[in-house]
Design a protein around this motif. Structure first.
Motif, PDB file in Angstrom:
ATOM      1  N   ASP A 139     -18.356   0.801   3.422  1.00 16.06           N
ATOM      2  CA  ASP A 139     -18.943   2.137   3.451  1.00 16.06           C
ATOM      3  C   ASP A 139     -20.427   2.043   3.812  1.00 16.06           C
ATOM      4  N   PHE A 140     -20.842   2.777   4.843  1.00 17.27           N
ATOM      5  CA  PHE A 140     -22.236   2.799   5.261  1.00 17.27           C
ATOM      6  C   PHE A 140     -22.861   4.166   5.021  1.00 17.27           C
ATOM      7  N   SER A 141     -22.266   4.982   4.158  1.00 20.79           N
ATOM      8  CA  SER A 141     -22.752   6.350   3.984  1.00 20.79           C
ATOM      9  C   SER A 141     -24.149   6.405   3.383  1.00 20.79           C
ATOM     10  N   ASP A 142     -24.609   5.288   2.828  1.00 18.44           N
ATOM     11  CA  ASP A 142     -25.961   5.260   2.258  1.00 18.44           C
ATOM     12  C   ASP A 142     -26.999   4.786   3.267  1.00 18.44           C
ATOM     13  N   ILE A 143     -26.591   4.591   4.528  1.00 16.98           N
ATOM     14  CA  ILE A 143     -27.500   4.152   5.585  1.00 16.98           C
ATOM     15  C   ILE A 143     -27.560   5.230   6.672  1.00 16.98           C
ATOM     16  N   SER A 144     -28.762   5.557   7.136  1.00 19.56           N
ATOM     17  CA  SER A 144     -28.950   6.517   8.216  1.00 19.56           C
ATOM     18  C   SER A 144     -29.407   5.786   9.472  1.00 19.56           C
ATOM     19  N   PHE A 145     -28.919   6.230  10.621  1.00 17.61           N
ATOM     20  CA  PHE A 145     -29.198   5.577  11.894  1.00 17.61           C
ATOM     21  C   PHE A 145     -29.762   6.581  12.897  1.00 17.61           C
ATOM     22  N   VAL A 146     -30.547   6.065  13.833  1.00 16.34           N
ATOM     23  CA  VAL A 146     -30.870   6.810  15.043  1.00 16.34           C
ATOM     24  C   VAL A 146     -30.787   5.816  16.192  1.00 16.34           C
ATOM     25  N   ALA A 147     -30.020   6.150  17.204  1.00 19.73           N
ATOM     26  CA  ALA A 147     -29.800   5.242  18.339  1.00 19.73           C
ATOM     27  C   ALA A 147     -30.725   5.602  19.493  1.00 19.73           C
ATOM     28  N   CYS A 148     -31.284   4.581  20.116  1.00 23.61           N
ATOM     29  CA  CYS A 148     -32.094   4.737  21.324  1.00 23.61           C
ATOM     30  C   CYS A 148     -31.478   3.814  22.370  1.00 23.61           C
ATOM     31  N   LEU A 149     -31.285   4.284  23.584  1.00 20.92           N
ATOM     32  CA  LEU A 149     -30.673   3.423  24.589  1.00 20.92           C
ATOM     33  C   LEU A 149     -31.419   3.491  25.906  1.00 20.92           C
ATOM     34  N   SER A 150     -31.279   2.424  26.654  1.00 24.13           N
ATOM     35  CA  SER A 150     -31.821   2.361  28.007  1.00 24.13           C
ATOM     36  C   SER A 150     -30.706   1.913  28.925  1.00 24.13           C
ATOM     37  N   ARG A 151     -30.616   2.521  30.105  1.00 24.73           N
ATOM     38  CA  ARG A 151     -29.588   2.156  31.076  1.00 24.73           C
ATOM     39  C   ARG A 151     -30.259   1.503  32.269  1.00 24.73           C
TER      40      ARG A 151
END
Length: 514
Positions: A139-151
């Motif tokens: 369970d990762f519900s206690d972790i928040s993410f924001v994704a940044c990507l480059s193509r």
């Protein structure tokens, strides 16, 4: 439990190491064998091991593996040893067992490195719908993410770098301060290794992953959900730096803050959408919306009932009592003695739900309402009374700028066509759009054909094929275009495209490249 991440091509080294090291430890030992890394070693927050070992005895060139050097920078407090045969395996095992930094991992259900790799490879290959399929992840519900990507396709070596000191997000320095690198005199771009190194030095709570096949660099910021404000500050700092002095070779596209691994997937998809918007000459540097922290179900029932009343009043009664219910909501918060910090995050949830209700039902009137800067304003407020004043002002301003009256006895053709154009990449089945305009699907179909002279399905298909040609001309791949427009069967997409345009999707891409 001690977890060792062992990079080796040997099938027996892990067994020998276990036999030697296990009797020296007071905890259970888990040795995970992995191939030599070919890119950033992306480890999930719950997958950081007790030690990293790299076996270079038969592959001495791996001693200088750049990604192993990057790993040592990011996890400087964790032993990272080279097994090159200069000392015996017994001596190395004893030195590791006596190393104070060699500590048991805190999480008994740790994510393996190979699981992380599998998940991220699927995600960045755009097969995101089942990026978690077949994987047993905690369970990762206690972790928040924001994704940044480059193509982009990046080179890794042969470029001389002039180093500059990096600035910390918390240093308070001016946002216009330079990134920690510059291109060389010949104008070449910074190599991927140096770029990733700078990112992880600036943001220790992060990881990088590069998918060579798809030419996608994923950089994910993460924090415990309790540190939601810190994560947003880090995200904003990174956005500001890229906006002022962006690296020429690798502009980032940003997703929204989400929670759990499914949230990481959502954030990646949103960053992908920004990428496509930019490729279509519709500049959009980042998604300003921020999803609310989890915990809606933990909220007191009375607050949830009032929130439902606010949304229902906006949806069906033109918002005539929304302000009254809002005051009741704040009165209930005070009655429950909720802290200002808890009230703030509950308010973000309420704010988001109201806004998305309006966006789904009505036409957008002002850019400010869409910009999402209100979330940043909420985060800066620390007093409940001030929160109430701010929110009531925002609600009145928002309702005044939306036309909340809409007839449910029929529809205007122009409104329908505009809605279809704005949502051409969404699920636009007959049932979905009929329910949006409050009419029976069969009745909607009859009216649509009478007004336009063509069936609803044929109209939607034509618009999707026009959008497909636009995406392909912007250098989107065929399978990506098919997926974005809701075609799971690429062959069916190709046949439909050729039927409408007379040439294949690949021919459109070739013509655009000339």
């Amino acid at each position: 439990m001690h977890h060792i991440l062992l990079f080796t091509s040997s099938h027996t080294l892990a067994q020998y190491l276990f036999q030697i090291l296990s009797p020296l430890l007071h905890h259970r030992l888990w040795i995970e064998t992995c191939p030599f890394p070919g890119g950033p070693i992306a480890i999930f927050p719950k997958g950081v091991p007790s030690a990293f070992l790299m076996d270079t005895k038969d592959f001495p060139e791996q001693k200088d593996n750049p990604w192993f050097q990057l790993l040592s920078i990011q996890y400087s407090g964790i032993p990272a040893l080279i097994l090159d045969g200069s000392i015996s395996l017994e001596e190395l095992s004893i030195s590791l067992a006596c190393n104070d930094a060699f500590r048991p991992i805190k999480n008994p259900s740790a994510v393996s490195y190979l699981q992380s790799e599998t998940f991220l490879k699927r995600l960045t290959s755009l097969s995101h719908m089942d990026s978690r399929a077949g994987l047993t992840l905690p369970d990762f519900s206690d972790i928040s993410f924001v994704a940044c990507l480059s193509r982009c396709t990046l080179s890794y070596s042969g470029i001389h770098m002039q180093e500059k000191p990096c600035q910390s997000p918390n240093s308070g320095d001016d946002a216009s301060a330079p990134w920690g690198f510059t291109a060389n005199a010949s104008g070449n771009n910074p190599p991927l290794l140096d770029y990733c190194r700078i990112l992880i030095e600036m943001f220790p709570s992060s990881f990088c992953y590069y998918n060579h096949a798809a030419s996608i660099l994923l950089f994910a910021l993460h924090e415990p959900t309790a540190n939601f404000t810190q994560l947003e500050q880090n995200r904003q700092f990174l956005m500001d730096r890229h906006g002022i002095n962006p690296p020429d070779f690798s502009p980032f596209y940003f997703g929204i803050i989400h929670h759990d691994l499914s949230g990481l997937t959502s954030s990646f998809l949103e960053a992908s959408e920004v990428y496509y918007m930019n490729r279509l000459q519709m500049p959009c540097s980042a998604f300003e919306e921020i999803s609310s922290p989890p915990g809606q179900m933990l909220k007191p029932q009375k607050l949830m009932e009032i929130e439902r009343s606010i949304r229902t009043d906006i949806q069906f009664r033109e918002g005539e009592n929304a302000l009254l219910y809002t005051h009741q909501w704040f009165a209930e918060c005070r009655k429950l003695h909720r802290k200002a910090e808890d009230t703030k995050y509950d308010l973000i949830i309420l704010y988001a739900s109201i806004k998305y209700t309006l966006f789904d039902m009505y036409g957008l009137k002002l850019k400010r309402i869409k910009s999402g800067i209100e979330v940043h304003e909420i985060l800066r407020i620390t007093d409940v009374d001030e929160l109430e004043n701010w929110f009531c002002t925002w609600l009145l301003y928002t309702l005044d700028n939306f036309d909340l009256t809409r007839s449910n006895t029929g529809f205007q053709l122009q409104e329908v066509l505009q809605f279809i154009t704005n949502h051409i990449m969404d699920d636009l089945s007959l049932n979905v759009i009929a329910s949006y305009f409050y009419v029976n699907p069969s009745y909607f179909s009859t009216l649509f054909k009478r007004e336009t002279g063509q069936t609803y399905i044929s109209y939607i298909t034509r618009l999707k094929m026009d959008k497909a040609a636009e995406l392909l001309a912007a250098n989107c791949k065929v399978y990506e275009t098919a997926h974005m427009l809701g075609y799971e069967d690429v062959r069916h997409f190709r046949n439909t495209f050729k039927k409408y345009h007379g040439i294949s999707p690949s021919q459109v891409k070739a013509l655009a490249a000339e």
